[in-house]
Design a protein around this motif. Structure first.
Motif, PDB file in Angstrom:
ATOM      1  N   TRP A 566       0.870  -1.158   0.050  1.00 33.56           N
ATOM      2  CA  TRP A 566      -0.069   0.226  -0.035  1.00 33.56           C
ATOM      3  C   TRP A 566       0.904   1.480  -0.066  1.00 33.56           C
ATOM      4  O   TRP A 566       0.905   1.837   0.938  1.00 33.56           O
ATOM      5  N   PRO A 567       1.584   1.379  -0.964  1.00 28.49           N
ATOM      6  CA  PRO A 567       2.316   2.721  -1.119  1.00 28.49           C
ATOM      7  C   PRO A 567       1.526   3.878  -0.900  1.00 28.49           C
ATOM      8  O   PRO A 567       0.684   4.112  -2.029  1.00 28.49           O
ATOM      9  N   SER A 568       2.044   4.888  -0.105  1.00 29.95           N
ATOM     10  CA  SER A 568       1.353   6.247  -0.058  1.00 29.95           C
ATOM     11  C   SER A 568       2.025   7.304  -0.049  1.00 29.95           C
ATOM     12  O   SER A 568       1.425   8.474   0.317  1.00 29.95           O
ATOM     13  N   VAL A 569       3.500   7.180  -0.049  1.00 31.96           N
ATOM     14  CA  VAL A 569       4.085   8.383   0.266  1.00 31.96           C
ATOM     15  C   VAL A 569       4.292   9.358  -0.847  1.00 31.96           C
ATOM     16  O   VAL A 569       4.121  10.728  -0.654  1.00 31.96           O
ATOM     17  N   ALA A 570       4.164   8.685  -2.151  1.00 25.13           N
ATOM     18  CA  ALA A 570       3.873   9.743  -3.236  1.00 25.13           C
ATOM     19  C   ALA A 570       2.876  10.592  -3.191  1.00 25.13           C
ATOM     20  O   ALA A 570       2.857  11.801  -3.517  1.00 25.13           O
ATOM     21  N   GLY A 571       1.608   9.997  -2.910  1.00 26.99           N
ATOM     22  CA  GLY A 571       0.616  10.589  -2.852  1.00 26.99           C
ATOM     23  C   GLY A 571       0.321  11.638  -1.834  1.00 26.99           C
ATOM     24  O   GLY A 571      -0.249  12.835  -2.171  1.00 26.99           O
ATOM     25  N   ALA A 583      11.004  -0.667  -5.452  1.00 27.63           N
ATOM     26  CA  ALA A 583      11.008  -1.943  -6.207  1.00 27.63           C
ATOM     27  C   ALA A 583      11.966  -1.898  -7.627  1.00 27.63           C
ATOM     28  O   ALA A 583      12.856  -2.886  -7.715  1.00 27.63           O
ATOM     29  N   ASP A 584      11.898  -0.811  -8.381  1.00 22.42           N
ATOM     30  CA  ASP A 584      12.707  -0.840  -9.397  1.00 22.42           C
ATOM     31  C   ASP A 584      14.219  -0.351  -9.059  1.00 22.42           C
ATOM     32  O   ASP A 584      15.028  -1.182  -9.750  1.00 22.42           O
ATOM     33  N   PRO A 613       5.478  -5.263  -5.913  1.00 23.11           N
ATOM     34  CA  PRO A 613       6.350  -6.454  -6.467  1.00 23.11           C
ATOM     35  C   PRO A 613       5.482  -7.721  -6.038  1.00 23.11           C
ATOM     36  O   PRO A 613       4.717  -7.750  -5.347  1.00 23.11           O
ATOM     37  N   ARG A 614       5.749  -8.819  -6.654  1.00 24.65           N
ATOM     38  CA  ARG A 614       5.565 -10.176  -6.684  1.00 24.65           C
ATOM     39  C   ARG A 614       5.843 -10.800  -5.103  1.00 24.65           C
ATOM     40  O   ARG A 614       4.728 -11.166  -4.540  1.00 24.65           O
ATOM     41  N   ASN A 615       6.972 -10.628  -4.811  1.00 27.90           N
ATOM     42  CA  ASN A 615       7.411 -10.796  -3.381  1.00 27.90           C
ATOM     43  C   ASN A 615       7.952  -9.819  -2.706  1.00 27.90           C
ATOM     44  O   ASN A 615       9.248  -9.590  -2.875  1.00 27.90           O
ATOM     45  N   SER A 616       7.390  -9.018  -2.015  1.00 25.43           N
ATOM     46  CA  SER A 616       7.867  -7.716  -1.287  1.00 25.43           C
ATOM     47  C   SER A 616       8.823  -8.219  -0.042  1.00 25.43           C
ATOM     48  O   SER A 616       9.816  -7.659   0.166  1.00 25.43           O
ATOM     49  N   SER A 617       8.646  -9.540   0.574  1.00 28.56           N
ATOM     50  CA  SER A 617       9.387  -9.907   1.622  1.00 28.56           C
ATOM     51  C   SER A 617      10.774 -10.175   0.892  1.00 28.56           C
ATOM     52  O   SER A 617      11.818  -9.807   1.562  1.00 28.56           O
ATOM     53  N   ARG A 618      10.915 -10.832  -0.184  1.00 27.03           N
ATOM     54  CA  ARG A 618      12.270 -11.142  -0.716  1.00 27.03           C
ATOM     55  C   ARG A 618      12.994  -9.988  -0.944  1.00 27.03           C
ATOM     56  O   ARG A 618      14.228  -9.714  -0.679  1.00 27.03           O
ATOM     57  N   LEU A 619      12.469  -8.936  -1.713  1.00 30.09           N
ATOM     58  CA  LEU A 619      13.008  -7.639  -2.023  1.00 30.09           C
ATOM     59  C   LEU A 619      13.491  -6.775  -0.631  1.00 30.09           C
ATOM     60  O   LEU A 619      14.817  -6.374  -0.663  1.00 30.09           O
ATOM     61  N   LEU A 620      12.608  -6.836   0.309  1.00 29.51           N
ATOM     62  CA  LEU A 620      12.977  -6.149   1.546  1.00 29.51           C
ATOM     63  C   LEU A 620      14.108  -6.633   2.188  1.00 29.51           C
ATOM     64  O   LEU A 620      14.723  -5.933   3.022  1.00 29.51           O
ATOM     65  N   SER A 621      14.365  -7.864   2.255  1.00 32.30           N
ATOM     66  CA  SER A 621      15.154  -8.805   3.054  1.00 32.30           C
ATOM     67  C   SER A 621      16.358  -9.253   2.158  1.00 32.30           C
ATOM     68  O   SER A 621      17.365  -9.725   2.449  1.00 32.30           O
ATOM     69  N   SER A 622      16.451  -8.604   1.005  1.00 29.67           N
ATOM     70  CA  SER A 622      17.690  -8.775  -0.005  1.00 29.67           C
ATOM     71  C   SER A 622      18.809  -7.983   0.284  1.00 29.67           C
ATOM     72  O   SER A 622      18.857  -6.871   1.217  1.00 29.67           O
ATOM     73  N   GLY A 623      19.870  -8.508  -0.219  1.00 27.04           N
ATOM     74  CA  GLY A 623      21.449  -7.707   0.048  1.00 27.04           C
ATOM     75  C   GLY A 623      21.118  -6.117  -0.563  1.00 27.04           C
ATOM     76  O   GLY A 623      21.894  -5.432   0.016  1.00 27.04           O
TER      77      GLY A 623
END
Length: 697
Positions: A566-571, A583-584, A613-623
């Motif tokens: 639920w991204p809301s910072v931009a708005g 994510a990009d 993204p499809r898997n937000s947990s993987r992105l947020l826990s990535s290196g």
């Protein structure tokens, strides 16, 4: 870049529209609170109505009766010709003075004694003591009688009201009592006592004036007698005698002598003129022409004899010669008559001269007496100067004495005809309906009062109870309360930091930014994660506002939107949409320099979440996420992460592990106590960095 600018302008227009919509949003929030607390408001209103009804059952029923009196400026032509007390003025200030007299404790005490109200339990509480009095025995203490008397007067005055009727001199006396007959009787008694006091005051003043005048008259009588005696004694000592008209005898004598001198001088002048005429005629040989001679009977007789001799001589001259014995005899008789006439003329002349001498002597004698009398009068005149002063003093004292005697008689005559300056124009009638309490009206008024009280208490609960509970919960868990941020749920709340820097929202976040900037962190820049228990608690508005507040203080600040679902910072910042996001950057599709956007209202940078993204947990826990945070830590002063809510996903565990501190926004009225407890427990279970509570109001 042109499309980015266009998007920015569109978002600014939308923000302005949202600002104008703030009032309806507040109204909608108010209506929502009313709906939420409707049962509570109704219960409070019902409790107020019930309490009012219960109190009304114990309130005594009172009846009010009114008496009207008027202050009359007209005077009694007989009684007030020489009144001791002047008539009461009828100006507004004087009317207010009489109202104070009517409500005085002295007048109330006299009415109480007159009607024996000290025997009435309605006014004398000692006749119906309370339970406290019976237990404490206060009514048997020393000085109870005096306190009881004061309490009776106070109870009496609480029931009495006196008011002026507009700009007139009419005063209305109203008394309230539990019995209608009693109310009318007391109202009339107050008016009667007031008028009786006026008459009594005049009588007392007249008596005092009479006593004073009597004493003063006695003093003046003694003074008048002494002054008159002094005048007579002075006259006696200085032989100052006066005639019947009060004129001094010496003046009368002087006037008489003066008149005699004038008269005698006139007579002397006449006699001197006669004497001068006689001498002139004698010297001219015309003594026979003197008036006194002509008028003398002897001269007349001698003239007659002379005429007869002349006739005889004429007859004899025709017969005899001059030498005839008869002719000689007649001539001898004629000469004899001439001698007699001459002797008579000489005698008359001597008599006139003698009269002149006598008159001259009288004039001298009178002038001498006049001079002596004038000298005596002059001496007396000098003596009479002091006499005049004594007489003036005696006359003035006598006049004052007579004036005081007249005033005393007038004052004594007023005692029987004293009239009050006020009279009753309308006596109190027995009321047929109670005047208070207005039970129906009060009970009806308690309904809106109860509703307003319930609404007020509901708003208080909404305003303060959630914050209080949040503080209690935080303290219970050992978490510090970092601050309370008002208006966090307001539309475009994050814009208040720039648009309204003195608002409560802006001040609270400025203090929070100052606290973060001043706290030492060993690993370089401050990385703060802002989360909440659930969505809808205002965490994004607080995160953006905090970033803007830090930028206003000169900190290089960047805000990351890690709530990828639920991204809301931009708005919140003002962008309707962005082409690139977090994510990009994490997937390597977009460089960080292209994904960062400058806040249009401050110098802060933002890395929003553009797509889910499809898997937000993987992105947020990535290196890549770890490297991104480390890069931002080295290049920025403050990194604020808008983290996902604690409940619902596990993404917050990855974000919080990268932060130096976690702040959890709590809005108690939107989230249950159990949810907050679970969220605080979850943060503790994942071993997050030190956390604190921000109360959103």
């Amino acid at each position: 870049m042109s499309s980015y600018r266009a998007t920015t302008w569109q978002t600014a227009a939308g923000a302005a529209a949202a600002t104008h919509a703030g009032a309806p949003s507040q109204l909608a929030e108010f209506i929502a609170i009313v709906r939420k607390r409707l049962k509570f408001i109704i219960v409070i209103a019902a409790a107020v109505v019930a309490a009012t009804w219960l109190v009304l059952q114990f309130l005594p029923t009172l009846y009010s009766a009114s008496t009207a009196i008027v202050l009359d400026s007209r005077k009694n032509a007989v009684a007030d010709q020489s009144a001791v007390l002047a008539a009461l003025p009828t100006d507004p200030a004087s009317v207010q003075n009489q109202i104070q007299v009517l409500t005085s404790r002295g007048l109330a005490s006299r009415v109480i004694e007159r009607l024996q109200l000290w025997r009435d339990p309605e006014f004398n509480g000692a006749l119906a003591p309370s339970l406290f009095d019976l237990i404490s025995g206060s009514m048997w203490r020393d000085g109870a009688a005096e306190r009881e008397h004061d309490a009776i007067i106070s109870a009496f005055l609480r029931r009495l009201s006196v008011d002026a009727q507009g700009l007139s001199t009419t005063i209305t006396i109203t008394f309230a009592a539990q019995n209608p007959d009693k109310a009318a009787r007391i109202a009339n008694a107050v008016a009667d006592t007031y008028i009786a006091d006026q008459i009594n005051a005049k009588a007392v003043a007249a008596n005092k004036a009479s006593d004073w005048l009597s004493d003063r008259i006695q003093q003046l009588s003694d003074q008048a007698q002494a002054a008159e005696a002094a005048v007579e004694q002075y006259k006696k000592d200085n032989h100052l005698n006066e005639g019947a008209g009060g004129t001094p005898l010496v003046d009368q004598e002087l006037a008489a002598l003066n008149a005699q001198v004038v008269q005698t001088k006139n007579e002397l002048a006449q006699k001197q003129a006669t004497y001068d005429r006689v001498n002139a005629l004698v010297k001219a040989g015309r003594g026979a022409d003197i008036g006194q001679v002509v008028g003398s009977p002897l001269i007349v007789q001698l003239r007659t004899q002379q005429a007869e001799l002349l006739r005889q001589e004429a007859q004899l001259a025709t017969r005899y010669g001059p030498m005839h014995p008869k002719m000689i005899d007649i001539q001898s008789q004629a000469r004899n008559l001439d001698d007699k006439i001459a002797q008579e003329v000489s005698r008359i002349t001597s008599s006139v001269a003698n009269d002149v001498a006598i008159a001259r002597g009288q004039v001298k004698s009178l002038e001498k007496g006049l001079n002596q009398t004038a000298g005596h009068a002059s001496g007396q005149n000098m003596t009479r100067v002091k006499l005049k002063g004594l007489e003036v003093n005696a006359v003035s004292t006598r006049a004052m004495y007579e004036s005081f005697v007249t005033r005393l008689r007038e004052t004594q005559n007023q005692a029987a005809i004293q009239a009050a300056d006020a009279h009753i124009i309308s006596r109190a009638l027995v009321p047929v309906a109670p005047s208070s309490p207005h039970r129906t009206l009060i009970l009806m008024a308690s309904v809106p009062v109860g509703l307003l009280l319930g609404l007020f208490l509901a708003l208080v609960l909404e305003r303060f109870v959630p914050a209080f509970r949040a503080k209690v919960a935080a303290l219970f868990r050992g978490l510090p309360v970092l601050g309370q941020v008002p208006d966090s749920m307001r539309a475009r709340a994050a814009d208040l930091v720039i648009d309204q820097p003195h608002s409560g929202f802006a001040q609270a976040l400025d203090n929070l930014a100052l606290t973060i900037a001043s706290s030492p962190v060993g690993r370089g820049a401050h990385v703060v994660a802002v989360t909440s228990a659930q969505h809808g608690e205002g965490k994004t508005a607080i995160a953006v506002g905090l970033a803007r507040a830090a930028a206003q203080r000169g900190l290089r600040t960047v805000i990351l939107d890690s709530d990828l679902h639920w991204p809301s910072v931009a708005g919140t910042i003002g962008f309707a949409s962005v082409p690139h996001g977090l994510a990009d950057v994490l997937t390597g599709g977009t460089p960080l320099s292209l994904a960062l956007f400058k806040d249009p209202k401050s110098s802060a940078l933002a890395l929003p979440g553009a797509r889910e993204p499809r898997n937000s947990s993987r992105l947020l826990s990535s290196g890549a996420m770890t490297q991104l945070i480390e890069h931002l830590r080295q290049t920025c002063d403050l990194v604020i992460i808008d983290a996902p809510p604690v409940l619902g996903t596990h993404d917050v565990r990855f974000v919080s592990s990268l932060a130096d501190a976690v702040m959890m926004v709590v809005r108690w009225d939107r989230v249950t106590r159990r949810a907050i407890d679970h969220a605080i427990g979850a943060l503790g279970a994942i071993r997050s960095p030190p956390a604190g509570i921000i109360i959103a109001a």
